[in-house]
Design a protein around this motif. Structure first.
Motif: not given
Length: 472
Positions: A88, A234, A244-247, A249-250
């Motif tokens: 991030r 999240r 981070d949100e995409d972190w 998610d992954a």
């Protein structure tokens, strides 16, 4: 959730009751029954959250809420959070090669697959190796585990196969130290631990002074719950974005398949230092350290213990706890769960949890004495003092000493002990290392001049003198 200090413990979650949160307390009690009655399962603590509020918590004495507990491989999820924060802040690139963070090793690492391992492959335990590399990496370089790991060529292309692999996580921690210029804990303190109200966390370090990363983290159960709640939210905490949100998610979705794992909750795929499960996702560590996150139910379950059968712990959660949680959007079911009588009974039970002390008759004066010992320790001495009994253990060139309870546990520092005389007249003595999962069984027969000692569960990287919270 808010943080507030109560005595010496930071409580991170507002308290509620199971029924107010749509949880049938009878299901929680049934889960406790299962934990306490299943062979090879020994619970030490439970924290259950829903909607960011505390539904239930308890510690089996002599374990206690203010104490840290060795998390073993659940440490990996804290290490990964450090990587996520560095991503991030623009300090780490998931698609950069691992070697790019250690340019001094460029000339040494000649295998093409080793050179193609990326940061995201480490996070997913997908370095291309088919099996654990820790021993081979240490053999390749006894002084630099990162170098030894990169000198151990992958069997397959990185990213294509799963293998649970300690040097992957050790290298992640080393990358964080490299890009931040400090220790992993120093990096986490202002960015993760302080915001989440985690005021006590320590990490075992290797001979180079580096945190193990893959294991060795000691933290209270509330810290485990807080990490799970951060991922459930999240990456946001009290309005502050930490990950981070995409972190998120992954990290919490399958990055690599692992169908060959034996147990059903270990073969659902692996994320970024999290296991996917039949329900939700989790971090876990040897002997029953768990951070279970159930997004569909808005629930976090944190557990510590000394459990050899970890699948049985999850089986019990799915059989008893999960059905007791009303659907998030089902008001009727939520109302049906409101059984305040069961709430009161559960609260009383949680307040009185305890592991059984050693059973038998009380020692008498002729039980006192000392003997050389076989097994874990070299010698045992049991003596009466003004407060009762005290045991002294000679081990690894040092001394451990603790008060001994009769019909109870007595606690001093990182040790708790209980003793009784068995039918043969020998003293059966249990010593718990209460900042870890581990228990030592000692049998002392002064009349026969013999003593034996054996672990209930084998420590993975410590001896008796170091089975405690590491120094800061």
């Amino acid at each position: 959730p808010c943080s507030r200090r109560v005595g010496s413990v930071t409580t991170t979650f507002p308290r509620s009751t199971p029924s107010a949160l749509g949880i049938d307390a009878r299901g929680v009690s049934a889960f406790l029954d299962a934990l306490e009655s299943t062979p090879d399962v020994e619970p030490h603590s439970i924290v259950l959250l829903r909607h960011g509020q505390l539904a239930a918590q308890g510690w089996w004495a002599p374990y206690a809420p203010e104490r840290v507990h060795l998390l073993y491989s659940l440490s990996k999820s804290f290490t990964a959070a450090g990587v996520g924060i560095a991503v991030r802040e623009g300090l780490v690139d998931l698609d950069a090669t691992v070697l790019s963070y250690f340019p001094e090793l460029d000339a040494d690492v000649t295998d093409d697959r080793s050179r193609r391992i990326r940061v995201r492959h480490l996070l997913a335990m997908a370095s291309g190796h088919r099996e654990e590399t820790l021993d081979r990496a240490r053999a390749a370089d006894p002084h630099d585990l990162v170098r030894g790991f990169l000198l151990t060529p992958p069997d397959e292309e990185p990213g294509t196969v799963f293998a649970y692999n300690q040097p992957c996580t050790y290298t992640l921690a080393a990358i964080v130290r490299r890009v931040t210029g400090g220790s992993l804990v120093d990096w986490l303190r202002p960015r993760l631990l302080d915001p989440l109200g985690i005021d006590d966390l320590a990490w075992k370090r290797d001979e180079t002074g580096a945190e193990l990363g893959f294991s060795g983290c000691h933290a209270p159960t509330s810290a485990v719950a807080a990490l799970g709640q951060l991922y459930l939210q999240r990456g946001v905490w009290d309005g502050q974005r930490i990950l981070d949100e995409d972190w998120v998610d992954a990290a919490t979705s399958a990055q690599v398949a692992n169908p060959d794992e034996a147990n059903p909750d270990w073969s659902q795929g692996y994320g970024f230092q999290f296991w996917m499960a039949r329900h939700g996702f989790r971090g876990d560590g040897a002997y029953g350290q768990f951070c279970v996150v159930l997004p569909e139910q808005d629930v976090v379950l944190a557990l510590t213990g000394q459990s050899l059968d970890m699948q049985a712990v999850l089986d019990a959660a799915w059989a008893h706890l999960l059905p007791a949680i009303a659907p998030v959007d089902d008001a009727a079911a939520d109302d049906a769960a409101r059984d305040t009588t069961a709430d009161d009974g559960l609260e009383a039970r949680l307040a009185a949890l305890g592991l059984p002390p050693v059973a038998g008759s009380a020692p008498t004066d002729d039980a006192a004495g000392s003997c050389d010992a076989t097994g874990v320790v070299d010698g045992v001495r049991l003596a009466a003092d003004a407060d009762g009994w005290r045991v002294t253990l000679d081990v690894d060139g040092g001394i451990l000493s603790a008060p001994v309870g009769v019909g109870e546990w007595r606690v001093e520092g990182p040790l708790a002990a209980s003793a009784a005389v068995d039918a043969d007249g020998a003293v059966q003595l249990d010593v718990r290392f209460v900042e870890t999962p581990h228990l030592l069984h000692v049998r002392l027969d002064v009349a026969a001049g013999t003593a034996t000692s054996v672990w209930a569960t084998q420590p993975l990287h410590d001896g008796p003198l170091t089975l405690r919270r590491p120094a800061d």
